[in-house]
Every structure is written in C-alpha cells, then in structure tokens.
Design a protein around this motif. Sequence first.
Motif, PDB file in Angstrom:
ATOM      1  N   VAL A 645       0.871  -0.892   0.004  1.00  0.00           N
ATOM      2  CA  VAL A 645       0.176   0.243  -0.212  1.00  0.00           C
ATOM      3  C   VAL A 645       0.943   1.249   0.063  1.00  0.00           C
ATOM      4  CG1 VAL A 645      -1.836   1.198   1.206  1.00  0.00           C
ATOM      5  CG2 VAL A 645      -1.628  -1.240   1.197  1.00  0.00           C
ATOM      6  N   PRO A 646       0.631   2.221  -0.887  1.00  0.00           N
ATOM      7  CA  PRO A 646       1.447   3.534  -0.824  1.00  0.00           C
ATOM      8  C   PRO A 646       1.611   4.206   0.436  1.00  0.00           C
ATOM      9  CG  PRO A 646       0.060   3.270  -2.672  1.00  0.00           C
ATOM     10  CD  PRO A 646      -0.504   2.325  -1.684  1.00  0.00           C
ATOM     11  N   VAL A 647       2.796   4.227   0.802  1.00  0.00           N
ATOM     12  CA  VAL A 647       2.949   4.889   2.228  1.00  0.00           C
ATOM     13  C   VAL A 647       4.313   5.793   2.254  1.00  0.00           C
ATOM     14  CG1 VAL A 647       3.992   2.941   3.248  1.00  0.00           C
ATOM     15  CG2 VAL A 647       3.117   4.514   4.818  1.00  0.00           C
ATOM     16  N   ARG A 648       4.195   6.880   2.749  1.00  0.00           N
ATOM     17  CA  ARG A 648       5.214   7.981   2.997  1.00  0.00           C
ATOM     18  C   ARG A 648       5.351   8.131   4.398  1.00  0.00           C
ATOM     19  NH1 ARG A 648       8.102  12.210   0.346  1.00  0.00           N
ATOM     20  NH2 ARG A 648       7.826  14.201   1.182  1.00  0.00           N
ATOM     21  N   LEU A 649       6.681   8.150   4.831  1.00  0.00           N
ATOM     22  CA  LEU A 649       6.844   8.347   6.522  1.00  0.00           C
ATOM     23  C   LEU A 649       7.674   9.617   6.578  1.00  0.00           C
ATOM     24  CD1 LEU A 649       7.633   5.683   8.971  1.00  0.00           C
ATOM     25  CD2 LEU A 649       8.701   7.975   9.325  1.00  0.00           C
ATOM     26  N   LEU A 650       7.182  10.591   7.417  1.00  0.00           N
ATOM     27  CA  LEU A 650       8.032  11.750   7.562  1.00  0.00           C
ATOM     28  C   LEU A 650       8.526  11.730   9.206  1.00  0.00           C
ATOM     29  CD1 LEU A 650       5.992  14.524   5.927  1.00  0.00           C
ATOM     30  CD2 LEU A 650       8.042  13.487   4.947  1.00  0.00           C
ATOM     31  N   TRP A 651       9.798  11.758   9.200  1.00  0.00           N
ATOM     32  CA  TRP A 651      10.446  11.395  10.564  1.00  0.00           C
ATOM     33  C   TRP A 651      10.847  12.745  11.375  1.00  0.00           C
ATOM     34  CZ3 TRP A 651      10.479   7.525  13.744  1.00  0.00           C
ATOM     35  CH2 TRP A 651      11.473   7.347  14.769  1.00  0.00           C
ATOM     36  N   TYR A 652      10.299  13.316  12.183  1.00  0.00           N
ATOM     37  CA  TYR A 652      10.778  14.755  12.809  1.00  0.00           C
ATOM     38  C   TYR A 652      11.677  14.742  13.993  1.00  0.00           C
ATOM     39  CZ  TYR A 652       7.633  16.428   9.203  1.00  0.00           C
ATOM     40  OH  TYR A 652       6.948  16.626   7.973  1.00  0.00           O
ATOM     41  N   PRO A 653      12.932  14.778  14.022  1.00  0.00           N
ATOM     42  CA  PRO A 653      13.967  14.707  15.205  1.00  0.00           C
ATOM     43  C   PRO A 653      13.531  16.033  15.881  1.00  0.00           C
ATOM     44  CG  PRO A 653      15.199  14.549  13.044  1.00  0.00           C
ATOM     45  CD  PRO A 653      13.852  14.983  12.683  1.00  0.00           C
ATOM     46  N   GLY A 654      13.863  15.725  17.420  1.00  0.00           N
ATOM     47  CA  GLY A 654      13.582  16.961  18.147  1.00  0.00           C
ATOM     48  C   GLY A 654      12.285  17.323  18.306  1.00  0.00           C
ATOM     49  N   ASN A 655      11.323  16.555  17.890  1.00  0.00           N
ATOM     50  CA  ASN A 655       9.880  16.995  18.104  1.00  0.00           C
ATOM     51  C   ASN A 655       9.265  15.933  18.888  1.00  0.00           C
ATOM     52  OD1 ASN A 655       8.628  19.339  16.592  1.00  0.00           O
ATOM     53  ND2 ASN A 655      10.314  18.624  15.492  1.00  0.00           N
ATOM     54  N   ASN A 656       8.145  16.350  19.777  1.00  0.00           N
ATOM     55  CA  ASN A 656       7.562  15.348  20.285  1.00  0.00           C
ATOM     56  C   ASN A 656       6.219  14.840  19.893  1.00  0.00           C
ATOM     57  OD1 ASN A 656       6.040  17.681  21.029  1.00  0.00           O
ATOM     58  ND2 ASN A 656       7.153  17.829  23.273  1.00  0.00           N
ATOM     59  N   HIS A 657       5.039  14.606  20.769  1.00  0.00           N
ATOM     60  CA  HIS A 657       3.776  14.277  20.314  1.00  0.00           C
ATOM     61  C   HIS A 657       2.997  15.229  19.108  1.00  0.00           C
ATOM     62  CE1 HIS A 657       0.530  11.597  20.467  1.00  0.00           C
ATOM     63  NE2 HIS A 657      -0.358  12.332  20.810  1.00  0.00           N
ATOM     64  N   SER A 658       3.128  16.581  19.669  1.00  0.00           N
ATOM     65  CA  SER A 658       2.556  17.595  19.116  1.00  0.00           C
ATOM     66  C   SER A 658       3.045  18.042  17.507  1.00  0.00           C
ATOM     67  CB  SER A 658       2.348  18.769  19.764  1.00  0.00           C
ATOM     68  OG  SER A 658       3.528  19.288  20.101  1.00  0.00           O
ATOM     69  N   LEU A 659       4.350  17.515  17.468  1.00  0.00           N
ATOM     70  CA  LEU A 659       5.002  18.002  16.288  1.00  0.00           C
ATOM     71  C   LEU A 659       4.717  19.397  15.945  1.00  0.00           C
ATOM     72  CD1 LEU A 659       4.206  15.191  13.281  1.00  0.00           C
ATOM     73  CD2 LEU A 659       6.132  15.274  14.858  1.00  0.00           C
ATOM     74  N   SER A 660       4.958  20.266  17.021  1.00  0.00           N
ATOM     75  CA  SER A 660       4.568  21.710  17.037  1.00  0.00           C
ATOM     76  C   SER A 660       5.689  22.709  16.785  1.00  0.00           C
ATOM     77  CB  SER A 660       3.849  22.098  18.047  1.00  0.00           C
ATOM     78  OG  SER A 660       4.507  22.008  19.069  1.00  0.00           O
ATOM     79  N   LYS A 661       6.832  22.233  16.528  1.00  0.00           N
ATOM     80  CA  LYS A 661       8.113  23.067  16.325  1.00  0.00           C
ATOM     81  C   LYS A 661       7.696  23.592  14.987  1.00  0.00           C
ATOM     82  CE  LYS A 661      11.559  21.882  19.437  1.00  0.00           C
ATOM     83  NZ  LYS A 661      12.813  21.016  19.477  1.00  0.00           N
ATOM     84  N   VAL A 662       8.177  25.073  14.548  1.00  0.00           N
ATOM     85  CA  VAL A 662       7.733  25.752  13.445  1.00  0.00           C
ATOM     86  C   VAL A 662       8.139  24.934  12.352  1.00  0.00           C
ATOM     87  CG1 VAL A 662       8.202  28.054  12.073  1.00  0.00           C
ATOM     88  CG2 VAL A 662       7.683  27.737  14.529  1.00  0.00           C
ATOM     89  N   ASP A 663       9.286  24.275  12.059  1.00  0.00           N
ATOM     90  CA  ASP A 663       9.635  23.701  10.869  1.00  0.00           C
ATOM     91  C   ASP A 663       8.990  22.480  10.800  1.00  0.00           C
ATOM     92  OD1 ASP A 663      11.008  22.498  12.819  1.00  0.00           O
ATOM     93  OD2 ASP A 663      13.015  22.439  11.978  1.00  0.00           O
ATOM     94  N   ALA A 664       8.714  21.541  11.813  1.00  0.00           N
ATOM     95  CA  ALA A 664       7.896  20.482  11.662  1.00  0.00           C
ATOM     96  C   ALA A 664       6.705  20.576  11.184  1.00  0.00           C
ATOM     97  CB  ALA A 664       8.100  19.580  12.936  1.00  0.00           C
ATOM     98  N   GLU A 665       5.799  21.544  11.950  1.00  0.00           N
ATOM     99  CA  GLU A 665       4.696  21.946  11.761  1.00  0.00           C
ATOM    100  C   GLU A 665       4.335  22.385  10.131  1.00  0.00           C
ATOM    101  OE1 GLU A 665       1.063  24.486  13.955  1.00  0.00           O
ATOM    102  OE2 GLU A 665       3.040  25.694  13.044  1.00  0.00           O
ATOM    103  N   SER A 666       5.151  23.161   9.876  1.00  0.00           N
ATOM    104  CA  SER A 666       5.172  24.010   8.356  1.00  0.00           C
ATOM    105  C   SER A 666       5.435  22.913   7.335  1.00  0.00           C
ATOM    106  CB  SER A 666       5.986  25.174   8.029  1.00  0.00           C
ATOM    107  OG  SER A 666       7.437  25.021   8.586  1.00  0.00           O
ATOM    108  N   ASP A 667       6.614  22.205   7.650  1.00  0.00           N
ATOM    109  CA  ASP A 667       6.918  21.136   6.636  1.00  0.00           C
ATOM    110  C   ASP A 667       5.672  20.066   6.533  1.00  0.00           C
ATOM    111  OD1 ASP A 667       9.285  19.651   5.125  1.00  0.00           O
ATOM    112  OD2 ASP A 667       8.162  18.134   6.188  1.00  0.00           O
TER     113      ASP A 667
END
Length: 682
Positions: A645-667
Amino acid sequence: CLSPGSRETINISKLYRELSLFPSLTRADVGPVITSQYGGKYSNIYTEWSQRDLERNENVKFCRQYIVFHDDKSVVYSGPSGNCTEIKGELLSKDSPSGDMKAVVRESIIKGEDKQFLEIWSKNIKVKSINLTALKKHGKVYEDDQFGCLVWSHSETHLLYVAERKRLKAESFFQSCSLADEEEGVKMGKEEETTKGEQFVFYEDWGETLVSKSSPVLCVLDIEGSNVSVLEGVPDNISPGQAFWAPSDTGVVFVGWWHEPFRLGLKYSPNRRSSLFYVDLTGGQCEQLSSGSSAVCSPKLSPDQCRIIYLECAVYGPHQQCSRLCMYDWYTKRTSVVVDVVLSECILFILTVCSPGGSWSLLTIERNLMVVSWSSPNCPPSLRVGFLPLGGSREEVDWVVLEDSQTQPDIDWQILNFTPPPEQDNSQYPGLDFDALLLKPKDVKEGVKLPLIVTPHGGPHSVIVADWLLSSSVLCRMGFAILLVNYRGSIGYGQDSILSLPGNVGTQDVKDVQFAVESVLRGGAFDEQKVAVAGGSHGGFVACHLIGQYPEFYKACVARNPVINLASMIGSTDIPDWCMVEAGYNYSTDCLPDPAVWEQMLNKSPIKHVKQVKTPVLLTLGEDDKRVPPKQGIEYYRALKALQVPVRLLWYPGNNHSLSKVDAESDGFMNIALWMTQHLSL
Ligand SMILES: CSCC[C@H](NC=O)C(=O)N[C@@H](CO)C(=O)O
C-alpha cells in the motif's frame, strides 16, 4: 506528484505564509485600579501573544499593553499604550499585586552555558538580578503550566517558584582528583559536592513535554536579603506544583502529586492521584487539605483570601473526564462542592450569552473585568474585554474590542448535529448526540462538488471548538471542505458522553465519524470520490481504523503520531493506564500483562484491519514522542509496505507528540497539502 518548485506548491506555501501571520493570545493580566488626576479610574491590561516566524524558524513571543478606563461595570474608554515588544529569554514573569514591581525568571547563555536569573524590576530600574544557577540551591526553574508558578507574597517581600531538586554532581568511580586540584577548588570557592556511582542512575520524569522534570521543590526568594531557600516539610513521596501564598503569607498552598510507586505522564492527564496541601513556613509542618483518594488541580485563592476553589476528579478512568468544582473554607476548614460533575450536555452560561458565534476563551477575570480571546474558523483571534453582568444576571456582555482581526471572507463554517442511528446507540448511555464543524470555501461555482477532508480529533476525550485553525483555513482556501467531528466521548457534552467511549474505541468513535461523513455526503455538495481522512494521536487511531474498516471509501489518509496497536503501546507510552481504560479495563499500577486483555487491545486497534487497507497513507512522526512512541507509526509503515500500500513516512527529530516546532509543523502541513492534492487528483 507536484514538484517542490511547481507553481501550485509555491501558491500553497504563500497561502500558509499569509495565514500563519495571525498571532494567538497566550496570556492577559489586569493591573490594579488607578485613579487618574482627573478622577477617572483605569487599569492596564498586559497581554502576551505568540506568532510563527517562518524565517527564524521559531515561535516568537511578544507583549502589548492596553489602557481601559471603566466605572466598575462598563468600559468607558480603551486603547493600546504603545506598540508590541518581542519578549526574549523570559521563562516566567509577574507583576506584583500593587503593580509597583515586576519579577522575571530569565534564561541567558553566558560563555556557551545556560544560566537562569531571577530579576526584580521597579519603575525603570532592574533592582536585583540573582544568578540562580550560581547559587546552586536547586536545579532548573519549572516554567511549564503543570507545576510552574511565579507568585508574589501578599506583602510583596517574597517570591515563590518551583524548580528541580538539586542533584549532586555525579562522577565516575574512577574519577581522580589530585590534592592540589581540591586545594585549588577550595581556594577559589569552587568546590562542589560530588558523588560516585550515580552517573548512570535512571531518574523517572513526568512524561510527554515534562521530560527532565522529576522531583520538583518549592523555592522562596527573600527579596530584601536576596536569599533563596528550598521549603522543607513537603513529604518525600510528593511532587509539589501550582503553588501560591496562603492568607497572611503564613505558608504555601500547593497541589502535590504522589509519585510512588512510579510517575505516569501528566500532560492532558488531570486524573493522577493528588491533593491540596499547606506547608507552614515557620514550623515546616505539612497539612493535607483535600481527600487523598482523588485528583485535584488549578487551586485559586478567593480575592477576600478566605476560600480556595479547585477542580477535583476521580483517579484513573478516562483522562480529561468531568471534574467537580470544590471550595475549601480556610477558616472553618470545610470543603463543599460548588458545581458537581455534569452528567449531560454542559454549556457554560457565559457561552450562551455571548455573540457572535465562535470560540470565547477566558484569559483572566479581575474585579469582574473579563479579558477574552475570541476567534472563529474564519476569523483569527481578537482581544476583547467586558464586565461580567452583576449578580449573575443573564444580560448580554457588552464586549469592547481592544485588538481586532480580519475576517477571512473566503471561508464559510457551520456546526452540524448528529443523532446516531438506533443500531449505533450506546445501550449503557442511550440517547447521546454529537456535533461536527464543517468548513467550506465560500463561493463555489455551480455544479462543482468539493473534495472533503474528514478530521477526527485526538484524546479521545478532547474537543474541536469553533476557533481559528491554521491548517484547516489554509486547506479551505485551497478548495477543500473540512469536516471536524466531535464523536461521542468528546469533552464538553458531560460525563455520560465521555464514559460511553472506553471499551468501545475503534467502533463507536469510528462509526460516529463515518455516520457524520455519509450524512454530509448525502447533501450532494461534496465529491464522494474525493474524500480523505486526517488525524493525530487518537485521531490518527480513528483515521487508520476508518481506512481499514471502509477500504473503498477514503482516497488519502494522513496520521500524525497515530496509536496503531494498544497492546504493543502499553509497555512504552508514558500513560499505560490510557491503553487499559480505553480498551475497557480498570488500571492499577501493579497490573501485570494478561493475554486476554492484550487480545482485546489488539482487537480494538487499527493494526487488526490493516490487511484491508488500500488508501495511500502519509505518516508524520516525532522522534521524541513519549506519548505515542514513533515505533507505533513504524509498525503500521512496515505492515503497509509488506502489503504494497503506498506509504510515506516523515520523521521529525527534536519533536514530541504535537509536532509543533515551527519547521516540523510547516513542513508537515506542506506535505499533507500535497498528499491530499496528489491523491484526490485536484
Ligand atoms: C497513549 S496516547 C493517547 C492519545 C492522546 N491522548 C492523550 O494524550 C491523544 O490523542 N492526544 C491528542 C490530544 O489530546 C493529540 O492530538 O495529540
């Protein structure tokens, strides 16, 4: 797939940039009443705001003050006093009750090292700057809203705050130190107590967003003598926080959380065993003021300093369940219930008398002057003030706008109500309804059917309110409709709705969302071939269930840190009780793995349905997530890969549950938008 440099990608990023400019209100304080030389009475209102700075890749914090002339029941004149000022390095700040002084806990990097200072400001002078790091009385100051506080004593001579307990410097068993070094240390006044063998000891923490917060202590600064002391008397098995000065400054009242036999995550979990305590400053005696068998939070001293009000709920059970509002009388030592647990449909009086529709968030109330942030799905936050009608009357509040914001004319929104079909009614909690918020682009050309993104919220005991939502508004401006569903189990509808969900996760929540989508589709305004689902955490759990249980229905799926397998998550999340309770079992700290319970957890998890999935899935994971560890997403990723099944995974170092750091959120947003565009073939 749209290339990163394509016109469309550039347009989406432009839209995101444009709408992310709107700041949100994070705090407001009302100063004392001042009488002007002409006899008019006024108060200063201090506000703090937060805004994404995409260039600097950080959330910037700034403040602005307003002057409000009033006659104790209505605002006579108001306006800003000066422009905005960015706040840098301030961890905590608080004006003294008289308004004459201000205390600030500041973090500053000096010669590459983090240092913390406690500053006292008076008029235009910084009268004290105390280097807390150099004093070595305690570890880092707590700035979070779980434990943290900075409180002036009523006399304005002392300050109270919470910090990590001091730890001795740990050394290797083999650390050698020459006699000459030691003598040098003593001469320079730099000798530090050290301990051997403790270098790799594990310290429990309080979980998601509270990592490295383990053993808080209450600290007091005597301003005159610049002397910091750590309060004695707090029991060793208790972590104190949310503290304030008792009447007449005789001691300190605080919430204490039991941390034995071990700590569990506290974020979004007000259901941890805790109590109100009072520690006396002279004798160091500690008294428990509320029952030891419940969970309490948010204590406040009444303006007349005679009563303490606080919230209380049961230990364990659903996180974010309904609380009762309790009152402790300082002088009679009696506790009474002001508002009991609301079993059904909880609508606050204040919300019923406020118009226009949208979300009213109370920032503070002082001498009946309310300061609120108002926003709606098509209007970013604005700042308003108004007096609470006297004697609890149901009069409309006369709101005065201190800071306006621009309505987005291209966005339309409405609230929809759903009654589940009889076969989906909950026999234990019958007759429960639920709501959803629908956002649509405004002027849709005749005959055009809109693509629809369905969004179940996380929790599961949380709620979507009609406030400004950045990602939904950008998607809406791109041409998507968004359906945000408050399935049964959401908060704000009373305790019965909350209790209806545990044991039924993966069915009741999933069926409610599907019912809402199908009902909306029957209206004919949306394209049935262009429906996608997106959710985070428990919302990701519901999203992954939906694509497994309705394999032909959804053309794209996005899941942020989703719960995939309750059975495999219980051993690694900071809130194992959540897994047991939502699967329908009671939790106790000494429960051991039970195959029957694990089987049920597996049966209720999205991984159970993965074989049916056909929908392309985008996973966004935070490397440092303690709540839903990223291994959950990896488990789903592997299963989907094996099934092709098509799947893409984005992995955000330095981020916790909310993925709310500005670069993680905008990316994350850009990738989600492109995933939707690609798979709904816009
Ligand atoms: C074991 S994690 C359970 C899911 C999580 N619940 C509480 O933290 C969740 O869904 N979180 C929501 C916020 O409530 C989210 O959107 O992250």
